[in-house]
Design an enzyme around this catalytic site. Structure first.
Site, PDB file in Angstrom:
ATOM      1  N   ASP A   1       0.860  -1.178   0.000  1.00 21.16           N
ATOM      2  CA  ASP A   1       0.000   0.000   0.000  1.00 21.16           C
ATOM      3  C   ASP A   1       0.900   1.233   0.000  1.00 21.16           C
ATOM      4  O   ASP A   1       1.979   1.222   0.598  1.00 21.16           O
ATOM      5  CB  ASP A   1      -0.877   0.036   1.254  1.00 21.16           C
ATOM      6  CG  ASP A   1      -1.704  -1.223   1.430  1.00 21.16           C
ATOM      7  OD1 ASP A   1      -2.277  -1.684   0.434  1.00 21.16           O
ATOM      8  OD2 ASP A   1      -1.758  -1.742   2.559  1.00 21.16           O
TER       9      ASP A   1
ATOM     10  N   ASP B   1      -1.524  -2.681  -4.435  1.00 14.46           N
ATOM     11  CA  ASP B   1      -2.537  -3.066  -3.463  1.00 14.46           C
ATOM     12  C   ASP B   1      -3.384  -1.834  -3.148  1.00 14.46           C
ATOM     13  O   ASP B   1      -3.972  -1.250  -4.048  1.00 14.46           O
ATOM     14  CB  ASP B   1      -1.851  -3.661  -2.225  1.00 14.46           C
ATOM     15  CG  ASP B   1      -2.830  -4.432  -1.334  1.00 14.46           C
ATOM     16  OD1 ASP B   1      -4.009  -4.565  -1.701  1.00 14.46           O
ATOM     17  OD2 ASP B   1      -2.408  -4.898  -0.261  1.00 14.46           O
TER      18      ASP B   1
ATOM     19  N   ARG C   1     -13.686   0.336  -3.249  1.00 10.24           N
ATOM     20  CA  ARG C   1     -13.157   0.627  -1.917  1.00 10.24           C
ATOM     21  C   ARG C   1     -12.870   2.116  -1.724  1.00 10.24           C
ATOM     22  O   ARG C   1     -11.741   2.539  -1.561  1.00 10.24           O
ATOM     23  CB  ARG C   1     -11.899  -0.186  -1.623  1.00 10.24           C
ATOM     24  CG  ARG C   1     -12.122  -1.680  -1.595  1.00 10.24           C
ATOM     25  CD  ARG C   1     -10.867  -2.428  -1.171  1.00 10.24           C
ATOM     26  NE  ARG C   1     -11.087  -3.878  -1.217  1.00 10.24           N
ATOM     27  CZ  ARG C   1     -10.160  -4.785  -0.940  1.00 10.24           C
ATOM     28  NH1 ARG C   1      -8.939  -4.389  -0.602  1.00 10.24           N
ATOM     29  NH2 ARG C   1     -10.439  -6.075  -0.997  1.00 10.24           N
TER      30      ARG C   1
END
Length: 452
Positions: A229, A268, A324
């Site tokens: 991330d 990610d 998301r």
């Protein structure tokens, strides 16, 4: 007649008052670290590194609030221009109060002498992508988890990259970009078990994984799993993320090839908040050109997250994000005055708000802009969620009721959502009208815009 102050002006005045009061407690010589000549400084009299989260500004203001490294002495105020300097300033994630000011572009994929590293430089033990694909082709390998020489070589290669790009951020740390063009490229900032951290005015770009892993049974068809991330809060508390831009800029996943019938993902999350993280405010930031942008809560079975994952998201832009934005498990999340832009070519859009196990999202006065092929019913997706408190949403200029539309058009496999999440946010600034807030977000959100 004196014009009525705009909401942004009110917030700026409040921030200036907070700064003035906070300046009384500055260490001697606190202004010693100045912007490099190539960086345009903040407004006169402002030192972004010494600023703290204003009182009442979201969940991160709970209790003692979030002050980051504002109490750092002169010896722990650093101006960094390359990876080596950044690593030294981070000090292995030590809890010593520190302010780290980033100038220009820092590339995490560099060696200790500053030489650029690519995926071939990390590959070891005979790792070869073609050999990996041949070894674990599901038509011959089947559904078992990959094992053997190529998987071992992939793990060893991935570990070499992780040593370069995973950067640990400790408690009582402020990381701030100077000027309008501070970039951290290819890095994965990890706030792991730390408390009281501020990240501001910084572009986080392209946390590119050279060695994705094949997971045969994910999603029924299998999928590629990536490691990094751009910013990962893992068991972190009291964190303020402000005026950050996070994206895959330079290496979008939709340009990657397809292997085993699945996109060879290289990224990610942009910002993941997991493993019991708590008391987080994300403000005036921009999340763009990415698949899975923000995960709050990492597992349906992680019941230890109950009572944690309290997050405020306000005045952020989600631009060309597939899904998301965020997806929430367990957390109490206040989502207000955010702007969502789904571009004309955003045909891969899946959903924006993910309502998952025991999540309690309060969404107020958010604005969505979308092309004709995207429906209001596409904005919310539920996985074992039960409630969403929502009001003031605008879709292409028209007020909409996300919950009633979701319930009318859900797949039937999803239970209807109620509108009562059982709590009322109290830590927040003014909640403006969705359209006026969206216009402000378009002008003010993202890296390089703090302090101007």
């Amino acid at each position: 007649m004196t014009p009525k102050p705009r909401p942004r002006a009110v917030r700026r005045a409040a921030a200036a008052l907070t700064l003035l009061l906070g300046s009384l407690a500055l260490q001697p010589g606190a202004q010693a670290a100045t912007a490099a000549p190539e960086a345009r400084p903040a407004a006169p009299g402002r030192d972004l590194g010494r600023e703290v989260l204003p009182a009442g500004d979201g969940w991160a203001a709970e209790g003692a609030g979030t002050t980051g490294g504002s109490a750092a002495d002169d010896a722990h105020v650093f101006t960094v221009r390359n990876r080596a300097q950044l690593v030294a300033a981070l000090d292995g994630g030590s809890p010593t109060p520190k302010i780290i000011k980033v100038v220009g572009t820092i590339d995490a994929n560099t060696d200790d002498r500053g030489r650029r590293l690519d995926c071939a430089d990390y590959a070891t033990d005979g790792y070869d992508l073609d050999a990996y694909l041949a070894a674990y082709d599901p038509r011959t390998w089947g559904g078992a988890k990959p094992a053997g020489p190529q998987e071992d070589a992939r793990k060893a290669s991935a570990a070499r990259q992780a040593e370069r790009v995973e950067l640990l951020v400790g408690s009582h740390t402020t990381i701030v970009g100077l000027g309008t063009s501070a970039v951290l490229k290819g890095a994965s900032l990890r706030v792991d078990g730390a408390d009281n951290v501020i990240v501001r005015n910084l572009e986080l770009r392209d946390a590119y994984d050279c060695f994705p892993a094949w997971q045969p049974n994910t999603g029924g068809l299998g999928d590629w799993k990536t490691a990094y991330d751009t910013l990962w809060l893992r068991g972190a508390t009291h964190v303020w993320v402000d005026h950050v831009t996070a994206s895959d800029k330079g290496h979008p996943d939709d340009r990657e090839p397809t292997y085993f019938g699945r996109n060879f993902l290289r990224h990610d999350g942009l910002l993941d908040i997991t493993n019991g993280s708590d008391l987080v405010t994300v403000s005036w930031s921009r999340f763009a050109d990415h698949d899975k942008a923000m995960l709050i809560g990492n597992g349906d079975g992680v019941t230890t997250d109950r009572g944690k994952l309290r997050v405020t998201l306000h005045h952020n832009e989600f631009h060309s994000v597939v899904q998301r934005a965020p997806r929430v498990r367990f957390g109490q999340v206040h989502l207000y005055n955010n702007r969502y832009v789904i571009p004309e070519d955003g045909g891969d859009h899946r959903y924006s708000l993910g309502v998952s196990t025991e999540s309690r999202i309060v969404a107020e006065n958010n604005a969505f802009e979308a092309p004709g092929h995207v429906e209001v019913a596409d904005l919310v997706k539920s996985w074992n969620g039960s409630a969403l408190t929502e009001r003031g949403t605008v879709f292409n200029g028209f007020p909409v009721d996300l919950v009633s539309i979701n319930n009318a058009y859900n797949s039937g496999s999803e239970r209807d959502l109620t509108t009562d999440t059982g709590w009322t946010p109290v830590l927040h600034g003014p909640v403006d009208g969705a359209e006026s807030a969206a216009a402000e977000v378009a002008r003010e959100a993202g890296a390089g815009r703090a302090g101007r």
